[in-house]
Design a protein around this motif. Structure first.
Motif, PDB file in Angstrom:
ATOM      1  N   LYS A  85       3.450  11.865  -5.821  1.00 25.08           N
ATOM      2  CA  LYS A  85       2.308  12.777  -5.700  1.00 25.08           C
ATOM      3  C   LYS A  85       1.172  12.340  -6.623  1.00 25.08           C
ATOM      4  N   TYR A  86       1.510  11.980  -7.864  1.00 26.04           N
ATOM      5  CA  TYR A  86       0.445  11.578  -8.798  1.00 26.04           C
ATOM      6  C   TYR A  86      -0.168  10.238  -8.375  1.00 26.04           C
ATOM      7  N   ARG A  87       0.665   9.298  -7.899  1.00 28.82           N
ATOM      8  CA  ARG A  87       0.108   8.029  -7.408  1.00 28.82           C
ATOM      9  C   ARG A  87      -0.896   8.303  -6.276  1.00 28.82           C
ATOM     10  N   ASP A  88      -0.584   9.270  -5.423  1.00 32.29           N
ATOM     11  CA  ASP A  88      -1.505   9.622  -4.335  1.00 32.29           C
ATOM     12  C   ASP A  88      -2.808  10.200  -4.886  1.00 32.29           C
ATOM     13  N   VAL A  89      -2.691  11.071  -5.883  1.00 30.16           N
ATOM     14  CA  VAL A  89      -3.890  11.697  -6.460  1.00 30.16           C
ATOM     15  C   VAL A  89      -4.733  10.654  -7.201  1.00 30.16           C
ATOM     16  N   MET A  90      -4.069   9.667  -7.832  1.00 33.19           N
ATOM     17  CA  MET A  90      -4.795   8.613  -8.556  1.00 33.19           C
ATOM     18  C   MET A  90      -5.620   7.745  -7.613  1.00 33.19           C
ATOM     19  N   GLY A  91      -5.044   7.349  -6.499  1.00 35.62           N
ATOM     20  CA  GLY A  91      -5.708   6.427  -5.581  1.00 35.62           C
ATOM     21  C   GLY A  91      -5.404   4.976  -5.928  1.00 35.62           C
ATOM     22  N   ALA A  92      -5.912   4.074  -5.102  1.00 35.67           N
ATOM     23  CA  ALA A  92      -5.613   2.645  -5.247  1.00 35.67           C
ATOM     24  C   ALA A  92      -6.108   2.093  -6.587  1.00 35.67           C
TER      25      ALA A  92
END
Ligand code: UDP
Length: 140
Positions: A85-92
């Protein structure tokens, strides 16, 4: 998916621009809870240990220099499927490739100065949390 913990860093480019609150708002709006947080100045040794996996990469020296160039905010985030979830919120990693609505799209300056770090797997999350927090500093 069970409740997980992940490790986050708000990097020097973001603390320098007073973006701690902005990042935290996006974290909390994604349903993640900040269960530990402190503002520190990373030492060279801490940064080298933290990014040891990248020690052979050409950008390693620059990365360590950047991470020790100003204050960072280290955090433990908790929630359902927190790591992904946090990787998704961070972005590429590269903000030019980051999706709309992500932290890096909103705030990152470049592929190096990209505002946030988040663990990529449960094993690394446990190691990274233990590098910066003792158990009694994490209040779930
Ligand atoms: N980085 C860099 N240049 C690159 C790739 C990465 O300076 O070409 C830095 C950047 O700050 C990145 C960190 O090294 O966040 C770790 O890289 P990784 O590929 O693990 O990306 P992340 O997991 O942070 O998205």
């Amino acid at each position: 998916m069970a409740i997980q913990r992940t490790f986050s860093i708000i990097k020097p480019d973001a603390t320098e621009r007073n973006l701690t609150g902005g990042v935290n708002k996006m974290i909390e709006e994604a349903g993640l809870r900040i269960v530990a947080q402190k503002r520190i100045r990373m030492t060279q040794a801490q940064a080298e240990t933290f990014y040891a996996v990248h020690s052979e990469r050409p950008f390693f020296g620059e990365l360590v220099e950047f991470m020790t160039s100003g204050p960072v905010v280290v955090q433990v985030l908790e929630g359902e499927d927190a790591i992904v979830k946090y990787r998704d919120v961070m972005g590429a990693t590269n903000p030019a490739e980051a999706a709309e609505g992500t932290i890096r799209k909103a705030y990152a300056k470049s592929i190096g100065e990209n505002s946030v770090h988040g663990s990529d797997a449960p094993e690394t999350a446990a190691i990274e949390i233990a590098q910066f927090f003792s158990g009694n500093e994490i209040v779930g």
